[in-house]
Write a protein that holds these residues in place. Structure first.
Motif, PDB file in Angstrom:
ATOM      1  N   SER A 118       6.714  76.797   5.389  1.00  0.00           N
ATOM      2  CA  SER A 118       7.189  75.747   4.493  1.00  0.00           C
ATOM      3  C   SER A 118       8.686  75.529   4.694  1.00  0.00           C
ATOM      4  O   SER A 118       9.365  76.320   5.352  1.00  0.00           O
ATOM      5  CB  SER A 118       6.907  76.133   3.041  1.00  0.00           C
ATOM      6  OG  SER A 118       7.513  77.378   2.751  1.00  0.00           O
ATOM      7  N   SER A 177       3.741  73.574   7.112  1.00  0.00           N
ATOM      8  CA  SER A 177       2.604  73.476   6.190  1.00  0.00           C
ATOM      9  C   SER A 177       3.100  73.596   4.755  1.00  0.00           C
ATOM     10  O   SER A 177       4.302  73.696   4.497  1.00  0.00           O
ATOM     11  CB  SER A 177       1.580  74.580   6.503  1.00  0.00           C
ATOM     12  OG  SER A 177       2.184  75.860   6.430  1.00  0.00           O
ATOM     13  N   ASN A 208       3.255  72.272   0.608  1.00  0.00           N
ATOM     14  CA  ASN A 208       3.535  71.017  -0.080  1.00  0.00           C
ATOM     15  C   ASN A 208       4.898  70.471   0.324  1.00  0.00           C
ATOM     16  O   ASN A 208       5.793  71.217   0.716  1.00  0.00           O
ATOM     17  CB  ASN A 208       3.503  71.219  -1.597  1.00  0.00           C
ATOM     18  CG  ASN A 208       2.119  71.592  -2.081  1.00  0.00           C
ATOM     19  OD1 ASN A 208       1.124  71.115  -1.550  1.00  0.00           O
ATOM     20  ND2 ASN A 208       2.054  72.455  -3.079  1.00  0.00           N
ATOM     21  N   LEU A 209       5.028  69.162   0.214  1.00  0.00           N
ATOM     22  CA  LEU A 209       6.339  68.562   0.441  1.00  0.00           C
ATOM     23  C   LEU A 209       7.257  68.937  -0.717  1.00  0.00           C
ATOM     24  O   LEU A 209       6.920  68.688  -1.878  1.00  0.00           O
ATOM     25  CB  LEU A 209       6.229  67.044   0.550  1.00  0.00           C
ATOM     26  CG  LEU A 209       5.642  66.501   1.850  1.00  0.00           C
ATOM     27  CD1 LEU A 209       5.517  64.989   1.767  1.00  0.00           C
ATOM     28  CD2 LEU A 209       6.517  66.882   3.026  1.00  0.00           C
ATOM     29  N   VAL A 239       8.379  63.785   8.686  1.00  0.00           N
ATOM     30  CA  VAL A 239       7.601  65.017   8.830  1.00  0.00           C
ATOM     31  C   VAL A 239       6.262  64.695   9.502  1.00  0.00           C
ATOM     32  O   VAL A 239       5.268  65.372   9.276  1.00  0.00           O
ATOM     33  CB  VAL A 239       7.365  65.714   7.475  1.00  0.00           C
ATOM     34  CG1 VAL A 239       8.646  66.306   6.944  1.00  0.00           C
ATOM     35  CG2 VAL A 239       6.751  64.743   6.465  1.00  0.00           C
ATOM     36  N   ASN A 261       2.377  67.111  11.272  1.00  0.00           N
ATOM     37  CA  ASN A 261       2.493  68.487  10.823  1.00  0.00           C
ATOM     38  C   ASN A 261       1.224  68.839  10.052  1.00  0.00           C
ATOM     39  O   ASN A 261       0.194  68.174  10.209  1.00  0.00           O
ATOM     40  CB  ASN A 261       3.743  68.678   9.962  1.00  0.00           C
ATOM     41  CG  ASN A 261       4.990  68.918  10.793  1.00  0.00           C
ATOM     42  OD1 ASN A 261       5.204  69.995  11.316  1.00  0.00           O
ATOM     43  ND2 ASN A 261       5.831  67.885  10.917  1.00  0.00           N
ATOM     44  N   PHE A 270       1.314  69.494   6.506  1.00  0.00           N
ATOM     45  CA  PHE A 270       1.589  69.441   5.078  1.00  0.00           C
ATOM     46  C   PHE A 270       0.338  68.981   4.338  1.00  0.00           C
ATOM     47  O   PHE A 270      -0.402  68.111   4.814  1.00  0.00           O
ATOM     48  CB  PHE A 270       2.756  68.496   4.796  1.00  0.00           C
ATOM     49  CG  PHE A 270       4.090  69.051   5.219  1.00  0.00           C
ATOM     50  CD1 PHE A 270       4.699  70.053   4.484  1.00  0.00           C
ATOM     51  CD2 PHE A 270       4.737  68.577   6.354  1.00  0.00           C
ATOM     52  CE1 PHE A 270       5.932  70.572   4.872  1.00  0.00           C
ATOM     53  CE2 PHE A 270       5.957  69.082   6.751  1.00  0.00           C
ATOM     54  CZ  PHE A 270       6.554  70.087   6.008  1.00  0.00           C
ATOM     55  N   ASN A 271       0.114  69.567   3.169  1.00  0.00           N
ATOM     56  CA  ASN A 271      -1.080  69.206   2.412  1.00  0.00           C
ATOM     57  C   ASN A 271      -0.732  69.015   0.945  1.00  0.00           C
ATOM     58  O   ASN A 271       0.436  69.076   0.548  1.00  0.00           O
ATOM     59  CB  ASN A 271      -2.164  70.290   2.579  1.00  0.00           C
ATOM     60  CG  ASN A 271      -1.634  71.684   2.282  1.00  0.00           C
ATOM     61  OD1 ASN A 271      -0.832  71.866   1.362  1.00  0.00           O
ATOM     62  ND2 ASN A 271      -2.070  72.662   3.047  1.00  0.00           N
ATOM     63  N   ASN A 300      -0.587  64.016   8.683  1.00  0.00           N
ATOM     64  CA  ASN A 300      -0.590  65.291   7.996  1.00  0.00           C
ATOM     65  C   ASN A 300      -1.932  65.447   7.290  1.00  0.00           C
ATOM     66  O   ASN A 300      -2.905  64.775   7.630  1.00  0.00           O
ATOM     67  CB  ASN A 300       0.582  65.385   7.017  1.00  0.00           C
ATOM     68  CG  ASN A 300       1.877  65.775   7.705  1.00  0.00           C
ATOM     69  OD1 ASN A 300       2.116  66.936   7.981  1.00  0.00           O
ATOM     70  ND2 ASN A 300       2.729  64.788   7.983  1.00  0.00           N
ATOM     71  N   LEU A 347      -2.114  65.293   3.803  1.00  0.00           N
ATOM     72  CA  LEU A 347      -1.778  64.943   2.428  1.00  0.00           C
ATOM     73  C   LEU A 347      -2.940  64.221   1.762  1.00  0.00           C
ATOM     74  O   LEU A 347      -3.712  63.518   2.419  1.00  0.00           O
ATOM     75  CB  LEU A 347      -0.521  64.069   2.417  1.00  0.00           C
ATOM     76  CG  LEU A 347       0.727  64.732   3.018  1.00  0.00           C
ATOM     77  CD1 LEU A 347       1.845  63.723   3.197  1.00  0.00           C
ATOM     78  CD2 LEU A 347       1.199  65.886   2.134  1.00  0.00           C
TER      79      LEU A 347
END
Length: 944
Positions: A327, A349, A351-352, A366, A369, A371-372, A396, A398
Motif C-alpha cells: 500500500s 494494492s 485501498n486508495l 495509479v 495496479n 488497488f481494490n 485496477n 476498484l
C-alpha cells in the motif's frame, strides 16, 4: 650637417602619418573580419543591415559589443538571427573576442578548427545549428581561457576529442543532442572546475568510467539517452554540490549507489528507462532537497519506505512501470509541495488512501495496479479541488459506485476510471467538470442512462463509455458539446434513434455505437456521411446506406371521400367505402407484412444466437487436449466434441475449457473475429482468437494442416501461434499473449506524457519489417497490415499478429477481404480493386509503407475533416515535394528526432506505398535500407 638636419626634420614630420598608417589596419581588422563573415551568409530576415563596410568601427552594429577603451570587438552574439552558411576563418581577425555565440541559426558545414585561434575566448556557443562531421581535435589546442562550450543540437559525429581535457578551466560543457559515439574517457573527470556536463542524447556506449568524484565542483550532469551499460557511478555521492543528475534512457543495471545519500543539495534525480533493480532505499529521505524524482521504467521492487515523507520539497514523483508492491505509505502526507504523482503499472494494492485528495496534486495516476475497494472523495480542501488536473484510476480492481461528489474537482482536464468494476449510475455531478477534455469510464458495470448534465462538460473532446450496461437513448444533450472529437458508446444496451443534431459536431472523427440496440435511420451530413460501418454494426434495427439496409418508405395516406356525398347503399358512398376498404387493406397488408418480416428476423436471430451459444457450450464442454512438438492429434473426434491441440506438451488451461471465451476477458474485436485472454495452468496468459468466418473454412483437415504450418513459424517479431481448437461450428486459434497492447493504442490512444520516442518508433519500424520478411520467406502473405495488428511486448519490441488468414480461410476472395478489413482503410493496396492484378507479397509492402508514415506522423491513414478527407500518403508526398517534411513529423516528438533519419524513412514509406506493385521493394530490401539509415556512416543516396 645641414643635410642630416633636413632628414631628421622630415622624419619627425612624417612619423605621425606613418604611425597612423601602420595602426589603421589594426583598427579595421574587426570591421574587415565581420564584413567578410557577413558576405558568406544568407541573412533571410535582414538582421545584419547595420553592418556597413564603410564604417570605421563595428561597435554600433547589431549583435556586437566592444571594449569602450580600445573599441575592439569583445562579444559577437547573433543567437536566433535565422542566419545560414558556413562559419569561416574571417572571424579569427577578431583577436580580442571573448564571447562567440551563434546559437539557434542554420549554420552548416563542419566546426572550423580555426576558432581555436582566439587567445582570449571564454564562451563558444554554436548550439542548435546544422553543423556536421567530427569535432576537430585542434579546436581545444589553445583553450586555457575557455570556460563555456556548447555544440548541442547539431549533427556532429565521431568521438569526443581527447584534447578537450586540456581545457582545464572549463566550467560548462554541452555536447547534447548529436550523434557522438564511442566510450567516455576517464580523463574527462580531470576537468575539476566543470560545473555542468551534458552529453545527453548521443550514441555514447560502454561503461561510465570510475573517478567521477574528481568533479568536486559538479552541479549538474546528464548522460540521458545514450547506450551506457554497467552500473551507476558508485562514488557519485562524493560530488557534494550536485543539484541535477540524469542518467535516464540507458541500459544501466544494479541498485542505486549508497553514496547518493550524501547528495543533500540534489533537486533533480532521473534514472528512468534503465534496467535498475533493488528496493526503494530508506535513505532516500536524506536527500531533503529533492524536487523531482523519476525511477520509472526499471525493475525496482519492494515497498515504498515511510522516509519518503521527509522529502517536503518534492514536486514531481514518477515510480511507474516497476514492480513496487504493498500500500501507499501515509507518510506521503508530508510531501506538502507534491504536484505530480505517477505510480502506474506496478503491483500496488489495498485501498486508495484519503491523503491523495488532501494534497494539492495536479496529476495523480495509479493505472494498472491492484488497488481494490471503493473510492471515497471526502470533501477535499478547496486547494485540492482547484488544483487537480489529471486523475487516472484505470485498470485496477476498484468497485462500488463512482462518488457522487466527483464534480468537486472543477478543474479536472483528464479523468480515466476505466477497466474497474464500478457499478451504479454515472453521477449527474459529472456535469460540473466543465474543464474536462478526456472522460473515460469504459469497461465497468455502470447502468442507467447517460446523464443529460453531460452537456455542461463544454471542453469534452473525448467521451468513452463503452463496455458497460448503459441503457436509454443517446442523449440529445451531447450535441451541444462542440469540441467532441472521439465518442465511444459501443457494447452497451442503448436504444432509440440517433439525434439528428449530431451532424452539427464539426470536429467529430470517431463515433462508435456498435453493439447496442439503436434503431432508425442514421443521420445524414457531416461526419456521418463517411462513418465506417464498423462503428455501427451490432444494431440490427439501424437503417441507411452505411449499413446496407434501406429504411422503410413513407407511404401517402389513403384518400378519404366526403361521407355526406350520398346515403344510397349502391351509391357513391358505398363505392367510396368499398374503395377505402381496398386501400386500407393494401396498407394493412404492407404493415402486417413488414411486422411479420421483422418478427421473423428477430426470431431467426434469437434462434441463431441460441444455437451459437449451445454450440459453444457443447464445444467448450467437449474440449480434448493434445500436446507435444509433433502436433499429435486428439483421440476424441466425435462430431459433438471439440478438439484442442496445444503445440507445447506442458500447456494446459488453469481455468477449464468453459472459461476460455469469457466476455469479461475480451481484448478486442476485428473483421475476422474476437480475441480473448485466458491463462494456462502455470499462470502464463494466452490470447484466443475466435474466428467468425466459419463458412470460409473448407474442412477440418485443411484448417488443421494450415494452422500447424503457421505454428511452426518462429521469429522474435511474430506473434507465436500456440495451438488451436476445432468444431464444425467454432474455430479458435491460440496465440502468444503480448502484454503492452497494439501499436495503434500507443500512437493514437496514449496519454500526452506517454508517447513513443523517436528511437522506439524506428525500432518498431525495423522490427515489423523483419517479421514481415520472415512471413514472406515462408510464402505467407499477411493481407491485413495495420497498426492494430502490430503488438508491443514488455520490452517494447514489435510483434506482427493476425497473419495467415488466407491460409486458414481459403474461401477468402477480394470482396470478402475488402469488406472484412474495413478498419484497414488506407492500408489496402490498390490492386485489391483490380481483379486482373495478382495479389502478392507486395500488397503487404504497401500496407507497411502506410504504417511507416503513420508511425512517423502520428496520424491515421485516412482522417475525416469537416469538409474534406485527408489521405496520409498524399499529404506526406505533397509535403516532401514542397520541402516541408519536418512539419509532418508527429508533434508529440517536439523536435526530439533525427531529421537525417526521418527524411529517408519518409521516402522509404512513400516508395513502399507506390501505386505500382513492381515499384515497391521486397521486405529484405526494406530491412537493408532501414539498417543503412540507422547507421550514420552510410549514405542515403538510394532514397534520393
Amino acid at each position: 650637417m645641414c643635410v642630416i638636419s633636413n632628414i631628421v626634420l622630415s622624419v619627425l614630420i612624417l612619423f605621425p602619418l606613418l604611425l597612423a598608417q601602420s595602426l589603421e589596419p589594426a583598427f579595421n581588422d574587426d570591421v574587415l573580419g565581420l564584413i567578410v563573415f557577413k558576405a558568406g551568409l544568407t541573412d533571410s530576415q535582414s538582421r545584419l543591415t547595420s553592418w556597413r563596410e564603410e564604417d570605421d568601427t563595428a561597435c554600433n552594429w547589431v549583435g556586437v559589443k566592444c571594449d569602450p577603451n580600445s573599441n575592439r570587438v569583445t562579444e559577437l552574439i547573433l543567437d536566433g538571427f535565422s542566419l545560414s552558411g558556413h562559419i569561416g576563418r574571417s572571424l579569427t581577425r577578431l583577436q580580442f573576442l571573448r564571447v562567440l555565440s551563434l546559437s539557434r541559426n542554420n549554420f552548416s558545414g563542419t566546426v572550423n578548427p580555426a576558432l581555436a585561434q582566439f587567445p582570449s575566448l571564454k564562451i563558444l556557443d554554436l548550439s542548435e545549428n546544422n553543423l556536421s562531421g567530427v569535432i576537430p581535435e585542434e579546436l581545444f589546442q589553445q583553450c586555457m581561457s575557455l570556460k563555456v562550450i556548447s555544440l548541442a543540437k547539431n549533427n556532429l559525429t565521431g568521438l569526443i576529442p581527447e584534447s578537450l581535457t586540456s581545457c582545464s578551466n572549463l566550467e560548462k560543457v554541452n555536447f547534447s543532442s548529436n550523434f557522438l559515439s564511442g566510450q567516455l574517457s576517464s580523463k574527462l573527470w580531470s576537468l575539476s572546475f566543470v560545473r555542468v556536463l551534458d552529453l545527453s542524447e548521443n550514441l555514447l556506449e560502454g561503461e561510465i568510467p570510475t573517478g567521477i568524484e574528481s568533479l568536486y565542483n559538479l552541479r549538474a550532469i546528464s548522460l540521458r539517452k545514450n547506450k551506457f551499460v554497467g552500473f551507476l557511478p558508485q562514488n557519485i555521492g562524493n560530488c557534494l554540490l550536485l543539484k541535477s543528475v540524469d542518467f535516464s534512457g540507458n541500459y544501466l543495471m544494479g541498485s542505486l549507489p549508497l553514496s547518493m545519500r550524501k547528495l543533500g543539495l540534489c533537486r533533480y534525480f532521473d534514472v528512468s528507462e534503465n534496467s535498475l533493480t533493488g528496493e526503494f532505499p530508506d535513505w532516500i529521505g536524506e536527500m531533503r532537497s529533492l524536487e523531482f524524482l523519476d525511477l520509472s521504467a526499471n525493475n525496482f521492487s519492494g515497498r515504498i519506505p515511510n522516509t519518503v515523507g521527509n522529502l517536503q520539497s518534492l514536486k514531481e514523483v514518477n515510480l511507474s512501470s516497476n514492480h513496487f508492491v504493498g500500500s501507499l505509505p501515509d507518510s506521503f502526507r508530508g510531501c506538502v509541495n507534491l504536484k505530480v504523482l505517477d505510480l502506474g503499472h506496478n503491483l500496488f494494492s489495498g485501498n486508495l488512501p484519503l491523503w491523495v485528495f488532501e494534497l494539492a496534486l495536479e496529476s495523480f495516476c495509479v493505472s494498472v495496479n491492484r488497488f481494490n475497494g471503493s473510492v471515497t472523495f471526502s470533501t477535499p480542501p478547496v486547494l485540492s479541488c482547484q488544483s487537480l488536473r489529471a486523475l487516472d484510476f484505470s485498470s485496477n480492481e476498484l468497485s462500488g459506485e463512482i462518488p457522487s461528489n466527483i464534480g468537486n474537482f472543477s478543474r479536472l482536464e483528464f479523468l480515466n476510471v476505466s477497466k474497474n468494476s464500478f457499478i451504479g449510475t454515472i453521477p449527474a455531478s459529472l456535469g460540473e467538470l466543465n474543464s474536462t477534455r478526456v472522460l473515460d469510464m469504459s469497461h465497468n458495470r455502470l447502468t442507467g442512462a447517460i446523464p443529460i448534465e453531460i452537456r455542461n462538460c463544454s471542453s469534452l473532446s473525448s467521451l468513452i463509455l463503452c463496455e458497460n450496461n448503459l441503457t436509454g437513448p443517446i442523449p440529445v444533450a451531447i450535441t451541444s458539446l462542440s469540441n467532441l472529437e472521439f465518442v465511444d458508446f459501443s457494447f452497451n444496451n442503448l436504444s432509440g434513434n440517433f439525434p439528428k443534431e449530431l451532424t452539427n459536431l464539426s470536429h467529430l472523427t470517431t463515433f462508435n455505437v456498435s453493439f447496442n440496440n439503436l434503431q432508425g435511420e442514421l443521420p445524414i451530413g457531416g461526419f456521418f456521411n463517411t462513418i465506417p460501418p464498423s462503428s455501427v454494426i451490432g444494431n440490427p434495427s439501424l437503417c441507411g446506406s452505411i449499413v446496407k439496409h434501406s429504411c422503410p418508405s413513407v407511404h401517402p395516406k389513403p384518400l378519404v371521400l366526403n361521407p355526406n356525398s350520398s346515403n344510397s347503399k349502391n351509391g357513391p358512398l358505398s363505392s367510396s367505402f368499398h374503395h377505402k376498404r381496398i386501400i386500407l387493406s393494401i396498407s394493412s397488408l404492407i404493415a402486417i407484412g413488414a411486422a411479420v418480416f421483422i418478427a421473423l428476423g428477430v426470431v431467426t436471430v434469437s434462434i441463431l444466437n441460441m444455437h451459437a451459444r449451445n454450440s459453444m457450450a457443447r464445444s467448450a464442454s467437449g474440449f480434448t487436449f493434445s500436446g507435444g512438438d509433433e502436433f499429435s492429434p486428439s483421440h476424441d473426434t466425435e462430431a459433438n466434441y471439440g478438439k484442442l491441440v496445444m503445440f507445447s506438451s506442458d500447456a494446459d488451461f488453469e481455468v477449464g475449457a468453459q472459461a476460455l471465451l469469457n466476455k469479461n476477458c475480451e481484448l478486442g474485436r476485428g473483421g475476422f473475429g474476437s480475441v480473448y485472454k485466458t491463462e494456462l495452468r502455470g499462470g502464463r496468459p494466452v490470447a484466443i482468437k475466435k474466428l467468425n468466418t466459419t463458412s470460409l473454412v473448407k474442412n477440418q483437415d485443411d484448417f488443421e494442416r494450415e494452422v500447424k504450418t503457421l505454428g511452426k513459424i518462429r521469429h522474435p517479431h511474430l506473434v507465436l501461434i500456440e495451438g488451436y481448437y476445432w468444431t464444425p461450428s467454432l474455430q479458435l486459434v491460440i496465440n502468444e499473449y503480448v502484454s503492452q497492447g497494439s501499436l495503434h493504442k500507443h500512437l493514437h490512444e496514449g496519454e500526452s506524457g506517454n508517447f513513443l520516442t523517436w528511437k522506439h518508433r524506428f525500432s518498431i519500424i525495423l522490427g515489423t519489417a523483419k517479421g514481415l520478411a520472415c512471413l514472406h520467406k515462408m510464402n505467407v502473405i499477411h493481407y491485413n497490415i495495420k497498426s492494430s495488428n502490430i503488438l508491443i511486448d514488455v520490452s517494447g519490441e514489435p510483434k506482427v499478429g493476425d497473419y495467415g488468414l488466407a491460409r486458414l480461410l481459403p474461401g477468402l476472395d477480394r470482396y470478402i477481404l475488402s469488406s472484412k478489413i474495413q478498419s484497414a482503410l488506407g492500408y489496402m493496396a490498390p490492386e485489391f480493386a483490380c481483379q486482373t492484378v495478382k495479389i502478392t507479397e507486395k500488397c503487404d509492402v504497401y500496407g507497411f509503407g502506410i504504417l511507416i508514415l503513420e508511425i512517423l506522423t502520428g496520424k491515421r491513414p485516412v482522417e475525416y475533416m469537416e469538409d474534406d478527407v485527408v489521405v496520409l500518403c498524399d499529404m506526406v508526398r505533397g509535403a516532401l515535394d514542397e520541402g516541408r517534411v519536418e512539419e509532418c513529423i508527429d508533434e508529440k516528438l517536439k523536435g526530439d528526432f533525427a531529421i537525417e533519419e526521418a527524411i529517408p524513412v519518409v521516402k522509404l514509406g512513400l516508395i513502399c506505398a507506390s501505386q505500382v506493385p513492381s515499384n515497391r521493394p521486397d521486405m529484405e530490401e526494406v530491412i537493408r535500407i532501414l539498417e543503412l539509415i540507422q547507421c550514420p556512416s552510410e549514405s542515403h543516396e538510394e532514397l534520393e
